[in-house]
Design an enzyme around this catalytic site. Structure first.
Site, mmCIF file in Angstrom:
data_model
loop_
_atom_site.group_PDB
_atom_site.id
_atom_site.type_symbol
_atom_site.label_atom_id
_atom_site.label_comp_id
_atom_site.label_asym_id
_atom_site.label_seq_id
_atom_site.Cartn_x
_atom_site.Cartn_y
_atom_site.Cartn_z
ATOM 1 N N SER A 1 0.807 -1.222 0.000
ATOM 2 C CA SER A 1 0.000 0.000 0.000
ATOM 3 C C SER A 1 0.836 1.266 0.000
ATOM 4 C CB SER A 1 -0.912 0.013 1.232
ATOM 5 O OG SER A 1 -0.132 0.082 2.420
ATOM 6 N N GLY A 2 2.099 1.153 0.402
ATOM 7 C CA GLY A 2 2.924 2.350 0.541
ATOM 8 C C GLY A 2 2.752 3.038 1.870
ATOM 9 N N LEU A 3 2.025 2.401 2.793
ATOM 10 C CA LEU A 3 1.803 2.972 4.126
ATOM 11 C C LEU A 3 2.596 2.230 5.196
ATOM 12 C CD1 LEU A 3 -2.076 3.568 3.985
ATOM 13 C CD2 LEU A 3 -0.243 5.163 3.404
ATOM 14 N N GLY A 4 3.544 1.410 4.766
ATOM 15 C CA GLY A 4 4.360 0.670 5.732
ATOM 16 C C GLY A 4 3.617 -0.469 6.391
ATOM 17 N N SER A 5 2.682 -1.098 5.672
ATOM 18 C CA SER A 5 1.787 -2.073 6.297
ATOM 19 C C SER A 5 2.514 -3.313 6.815
ATOM 20 C CB SER A 5 0.668 -2.472 5.328
ATOM 21 O OG SER A 5 1.193 -2.937 4.106
ATOM 22 N N SER A 6 3.510 -3.806 6.098
ATOM 23 C CA SER A 6 4.222 -5.005 6.548
ATOM 24 C C SER A 6 4.980 -4.753 7.845
ATOM 25 C CB SER A 6 5.192 -5.490 5.469
ATOM 26 O OG SER A 6 4.501 -5.889 4.311
ATOM 27 N N GLU B 1 12.607 -8.315 9.941
ATOM 28 C CA GLU B 1 12.309 -8.137 8.517
ATOM 29 C C GLU B 1 13.558 -8.194 7.641
ATOM 30 O OE1 GLU B 1 9.031 -5.453 7.048
ATOM 31 O OE2 GLU B 1 9.519 -4.489 8.946
ATOM 32 N N ASP C 1 9.722 2.728 8.728
ATOM 33 C CA ASP C 1 8.383 2.221 9.037
ATOM 34 C C ASP C 1 8.269 1.671 10.446
ATOM 35 O OD1 ASP C 1 7.911 2.884 6.437
ATOM 36 O OD2 ASP C 1 7.826 0.828 5.684
#
Length: 342
Positions: free
Chosen positions: A112-117, A149, A161
């Site tokens: 999403s580009g929102l740092g979801s992972s 990660e 993130d």
């Protein structure tokens, strides 16, 4: 025993990409970001030993089950869930296996580009922290999430993130060699936040993307013979400082102008950041009255930030409604990751 946690997703306002090694190691990076009221969520239920280990990622419809083990193979689906479990067991539970059922879901899709992972990793760690009553500060949680990660799972990416979601709010972050990170929380007055929210639109382009290629391009930038991408990365960093100054001085219009430069500089760091679809969206919304746009995150898709004059907001929203994707209502949030016992 039942515990829950949630962590906010973030908007990368300026400086994204400079938090990635080797750029940050060589030149030092900085990022301006802020968390919003979209979340990664986790529930952990402590079970009996015979129940084994179960992970249920509800949003992506993936499930994993194993007999009780103190180390799970890092392969197949739900890699991050497995890697987090392994670290928690080995470092915080005397290598004794944990019979748990872990449920997760995110308000935003992967890519999403929102740092979801990274936000999900922090959320799961936060839930384990509550479950085992672990004494960990914000830097400890964010650093552990980063190591899981980038090192345990060997996933490409930067450092912003994990820290953004752990600390929450508006932050100006600095990244140096030796994986040193300094988080500078910004005290933003409510009227400035109100004006930002009135001028900003968050739009999901309808395309989730893998950031790996873009990040790999940016990794090569530091040592490339082609100096243009490196010069663009330097400009991305300088614009992050300028954007922070505008924010602290209540100059939201100045932020909107700088976003144009930040977007152009960002596109120059990798050919994969912008696509024909993104360019079509950009042309349409600028024609409708938007002041500037920028993709949040690595690029290539996901969520797009737009600055608009509030008087032209409905015109821009009408233009967006004619496109694939959707407008995402949001508010900025001051809280970072939170966990509690049910």
């Amino acid at each position: 025993m039942l515990v829950r946690a949630r962590s906010p997703l973030r908007l990368g306002i300026a400086g994204g990409g400079t938090d990635i090694s080797p750029y940050s190691d060589t030149f030092g990076g900085c990022v301006l970001n802020a968390t919003i009221d979209m979340y990664a969520n986790c529930t952990i239920e402590l079970l009996e030993a015979q129940d084994g280990i179960t992970f249920v990622a509800q949003d992506i419809e993936q499930t994993f089950h194993s007999p009780l083990l103190n180390k799970l193979p890092l392969e197949g689906e739900l890699l991050l869930h497995k890697a987090i479990y392994n670290r928690i067991v080995s470092e915080f539970n005397d290598n004794k296996p944990l019979p748990v059922k872990v449920y997760t879901y995110s308000d935003a899709p992967p890519g999403s580009g929102l740092g979801s992972s990274s936000t999900m990793v922090v959320t799961i760690i936060s839930a384990y922290q509550q479950l085992l009553n672990l004494s960990m500060g914000e830097y400890d949680v964010a650093r552990l999430a980063y190591e899981i990660e980038r090192k345990d799972c060997q996933l490409s990416g930067g450092r912003q993130d994990q820290y953004a979601t752990t600390f929450g709010g508006f932050n100006f972050m600095e990244f140096y060699d030796g994986e040193r990170v300094i988080v500078n929380p910004l005290r933003i007055r409510q009227h400035i936040i109100n004006e930002l929210e009135s001028q900003m639109i968050l739009f999901f382009t309808g395309v989730s993307r893998s950031s790996a290629q873009i990040i790999d391009d940016q990794v090569k930038t530091t040592n490339s013979d082609d100096k243009k991408p490196l010069e663009a990365m330097h400009e991305v960093k300088e614009l992050a400082y300028a954007m922070k100054e505008c924010l602290l001085k209540s100059n939201v219009d100045g932020m909107a102008e700088l976003l144009k430069d930040a977007w152009n500089a960002k596109k120059s760091t990798s050919t994969a950041i912008s696509t024909r679809q993104i360019e079509l969206i950009e042309d349409k919304v600028l024609s409708a009255g938007a002041k500037s746009i920028k993709i949040s995150g690595a690029g290539g898709g996901g969520f797009m930030m737009l600055f608009v004059d509030p008087i032209r907001r409905l015109d821009v929203e009408r233009a967006l409604n004619e496109l694939d994707g959707h407008i995402q209502p949001f508010r900025f949030t001051q809280q970072g990751t939170q966990s509690w016992t049910v």
